[in-house]
Design a protein around this motif. Structure first.
Motif, PDB file in Angstrom:
ATOM      1  N   SER A 203       1.075  -1.275  -0.115  1.00 31.11           N
ATOM      2  CA  SER A 203       0.158  -0.007   0.084  1.00 31.11           C
ATOM      3  C   SER A 203       0.904   1.116   0.498  1.00 31.11           C
ATOM      4  CB  SER A 203      -1.492   0.096   1.554  1.00 31.11           C
ATOM      5  OG  SER A 203      -1.819   0.919   2.079  1.00 31.11           O
ATOM      6  N   SER A 204       1.936   1.073   0.668  1.00 29.58           N
ATOM      7  CA  SER A 204       3.057   3.237   0.626  1.00 29.58           C
ATOM      8  C   SER A 204       3.495   2.722  -0.595  1.00 29.58           C
ATOM      9  CB  SER A 204       3.918   2.084   1.665  1.00 29.58           C
ATOM     10  OG  SER A 204       3.188   2.085   3.390  1.00 29.58           O
ATOM     11  N   THR A 205       4.467   1.278  -0.745  1.00 32.22           N
ATOM     12  CA  THR A 205       4.842   1.723  -2.398  1.00 32.22           C
ATOM     13  C   THR A 205       3.712   2.272  -3.547  1.00 32.22           C
ATOM     14  OG1 THR A 205       6.245  -0.060  -2.002  1.00 32.22           O
ATOM     15  CG2 THR A 205       6.119   0.823  -3.648  1.00 32.22           C
ATOM     16  N   ARG A 206       2.743   1.841  -3.796  1.00 35.85           N
ATOM     17  CA  ARG A 206       1.644   1.962  -4.842  1.00 35.85           C
ATOM     18  C   ARG A 206       1.396   3.726  -4.043  1.00 35.85           C
ATOM     19  NH1 ARG A 206      -1.549  -1.364  -7.479  1.00 35.85           N
ATOM     20  NH2 ARG A 206      -3.016  -0.075  -6.886  1.00 35.85           N
ATOM     21  N   SER A 207       1.335   4.139  -3.318  1.00 35.69           N
ATOM     22  CA  SER A 207       0.711   5.537  -2.813  1.00 35.69           C
ATOM     23  C   SER A 207       1.554   6.186  -3.228  1.00 35.69           C
ATOM     24  CB  SER A 207       0.269   5.506  -1.211  1.00 35.69           C
ATOM     25  OG  SER A 207       1.914   5.568  -0.366  1.00 35.69           O
ATOM     26  N   VAL A 208       3.186   5.687  -3.462  1.00 38.27           N
ATOM     27  CA  VAL A 208       4.244   6.789  -4.449  1.00 38.27           C
ATOM     28  C   VAL A 208       4.304   6.835  -5.444  1.00 38.27           C
ATOM     29  CG1 VAL A 208       5.251   6.700  -1.976  1.00 38.27           C
ATOM     30  CG2 VAL A 208       6.160   6.096  -3.384  1.00 38.27           C
ATOM     31  N   TYR A 209       3.329   5.786  -6.480  1.00 40.49           N
ATOM     32  CA  TYR A 209       3.596   5.925  -7.286  1.00 40.49           C
ATOM     33  C   TYR A 209       2.713   7.083  -8.426  1.00 40.49           C
ATOM     34  CZ  TYR A 209       6.882   2.336  -8.678  1.00 40.49           C
ATOM     35  OH  TYR A 209       8.634   1.874  -9.134  1.00 40.49           O
ATOM     36  N   GLY A 210       3.059   6.752  -9.221  1.00 39.15           N
ATOM     37  CA  GLY A 210       1.693   8.145 -10.134  1.00 39.15           C
ATOM     38  C   GLY A 210       0.271   7.224 -10.540  1.00 39.15           C
ATOM     39  N   ASP A 211       0.727   5.889 -11.170  1.00 36.59           N
ATOM     40  CA  ASP A 211       0.083   4.618 -11.367  1.00 36.59           C
ATOM     41  C   ASP A 211       0.276   4.080 -10.478  1.00 36.59           C
ATOM     42  OD1 ASP A 211      -1.545   2.792 -12.795  1.00 36.59           O
ATOM     43  OD2 ASP A 211      -0.240   2.773 -14.761  1.00 36.59           O
ATOM     44  N   PRO A 212      -0.314   2.827 -10.199  1.00 38.64           N
ATOM     45  CA  PRO A 212       0.368   2.610  -8.922  1.00 38.64           C
ATOM     46  C   PRO A 212      -0.326   0.830  -9.396  1.00 38.64           C
ATOM     47  CG  PRO A 212      -2.074   4.184  -7.922  1.00 38.64           C
ATOM     48  CD  PRO A 212      -1.181   4.708  -9.520  1.00 38.64           C
ATOM     49  N   ASP A 213      -0.616   0.923 -10.157  1.00 39.57           N
ATOM     50  CA  ASP A 213      -0.758  -0.419 -11.336  1.00 39.57           C
ATOM     51  C   ASP A 213       0.542  -1.325 -12.083  1.00 39.57           C
ATOM     52  OD1 ASP A 213      -3.953  -1.036 -10.696  1.00 39.57           O
ATOM     53  OD2 ASP A 213      -4.002   0.116 -12.058  1.00 39.57           O
TER      54      ASP A 213
END
Length: 316
Positions: A203-213
């Motif tokens: 969750s933390s990693t996905r939150s810092v990506y422009g495209d969480p996918d």
């Protein structure tokens, strides 16, 4: 009354069992650096002894480069965040990446001092060990703050700066990784030392990506396993206590080093407003905004970031 007490007892037992299952599923005690090295420190990784630490370093590219590029990662990251950028830049330049103290395989400062002045002293010592008199500092997030702090404290050692979603001002965040939030709660320290849900890291990693996918299981593995390195969770809590997010406007305005600012337009942790503050406060600085990227552009789109850096370095 007896039935009520029995029901209460049953509920308590179920809650205890549920908690036990939760702890068991997320039990993640510290791991030794030796257990992580084979996977996360293949060639050309090496370890350099500095102040009681074995610092994880990669020194790649042209050996005749008089002004190497030094890449500084952000909070809870590691030198691996730069791998795509290194691949793009090392045919032309000497490129040095490292795990900063408190993170990755390097692990914590033995003396427990995580203030910025101590990081600047550490970085200066590392450059001496690598026979680097002058460098281009490229930093993301916390690494960006270390880069500009170094440029102010030791300006003769820094030829140019590249600040990528850098820290330096109050964040006014719209999205903060939950792991960062939990690390700032003192009462959770004993629990978080041995428990780390992998879903929390994802969750933390996905939150810092422009495209969480774009966040892959392999990427989550890296962040998860390196967080488990012994001492890293305690170091994160200490750094948050010792290096609060202050307004460094007056200090940043003193920077005279040629500076490129790179930012992700979808950065919710350090919003694009801060990019424009850097541009306004650092005389002559340039800004490249990637509207579709998040807080770690170098990880999401390394070739685009490398091209922006290359164009900046070619300027007279």
């Amino acid at each position: 009354m007896k039935i009520v007490l029995q029901l209460v007892a049953a509920v308590v037992v179920l809650l205890v069992l549920a908690l036990a299952v939760l702890v068991t599923l997320n039990w993640a005690p510290p791991r030794s650096v030796e257990s992580l090295t084979e996977r996360w420190a293949p060639e050309p990784s090496k370890f350099i002894e500095i102040s009681g630490m074995q610092v994880h370093v990669r020194d790649e590219g042209r050996r005749d480069d008089p002004v190497p590029l030094v890449l500084l990662h952000g909070t809870s990251a590691s030198l691996h965040t730069w791998e795509g950028v290194v691949e793009a830049l090392k045919p032309q330049r000497r490129v040095i990446s490292l795990d900063l103290p408190g993170f990755g395989l390097t692990g914590p400062f033995p003396d427990g001092n995580y203030r910025m002045s101590h990081y600047v002293e550490f970085l200066s010592t590392l450059l001496d060990r690598l026979d680097v008199e002058r460098a281009v500092l490229i930093g993301n997030s916390f690494g960006g703050q270390l880069a500009w702090e170094m440029a102010l404290d030791q300006p003769k050692r820094v030829e140019r700066l590249v600040l990528i979603d850098a820290a330096g001002y109050p964040r006014q965040s719209t999205s903060v990784p939950i792991g960062f939030k939990l690390a700032g709660v003192p009462g959770l320290a004993p629990l978080m030392t041995n428990i780390l849900p992998r879903r929390l890291v994802e969750s933390s990693t996905r939150s810092v990506y422009g495209d969480p996918d774009e966040v892959t299981p392999e990427l989550v593995d890296r962040y998860y396993e390196l967080t488990l390195r012994e001492g890293n969770r305690e170091a994160l809590r200490e750094r948050f206590k010792q290096v609060p997010a202050l307004d460094n406007t007056a200090r940043i305005a003193l920077i005279q080093t040629p500076t490129l600012i790179i930012w992700g337009g979808r950065d919710g942790l350090i919003p694009p407003l801060n990019a424009r503050r850097f541009q306004s406060d650092i005389a002559g600085s340039e800004l490249v905004m990637f509207e579709d990227l998040g807080h770690v552009p170098q990880e999401e789109a390394p070739l685009r970031v490398a091209e922006a850096i290359r164009a900046f370095l070619l300027q007279p």
